[in-house]
Design a protein around this motif. Sequence first.
Motif: not given
Length: 130
Positions: A61-69, A48-55, A126-128
């Motif tokens: 791109v900057r955001g939050i990312w999550q992964i389960t086991p 799951t994730g959420k982009v907080l900002w994208e050029a 993250y920042h990509i």
Amino acid sequence: MSTSDHSAPAPAPAPASFAVSVPDVPDAELETEELDPAQIVSGTPVVTGKVLWEAEDGSQVRGIWQITPGVVTDTEANELFVVVSGRATIEVEGGGTLEVGPGSACVLREGDKTTWTVHETLRKAYHISY
């Protein structure tokens, strides 16, 4: 005498400054991201994730990312991230093995082929750059 070309578009304005508390972003605000079944080595990880900002040009791109086991493979972009919660082992093909947990700052290079063994649901900011 030279002439100036005034037809070039003006550069996009810099993004607004902002702050967000990553641990406090509820899971309900994160959107499910499709994980290619070919990337799953074992387990049933959910991303799951959420982009907080994208050029505007898509180059950053900057955001939050999550992964389960589980265990997944990936081919990376140029990325800087900080782990907010959870733990994982990231094996970089032809490189090292990274043990990451809360507070870990990590840099991945474009083209790195990685295997992520997620021990505890991992959340990162993250920042990509593409």
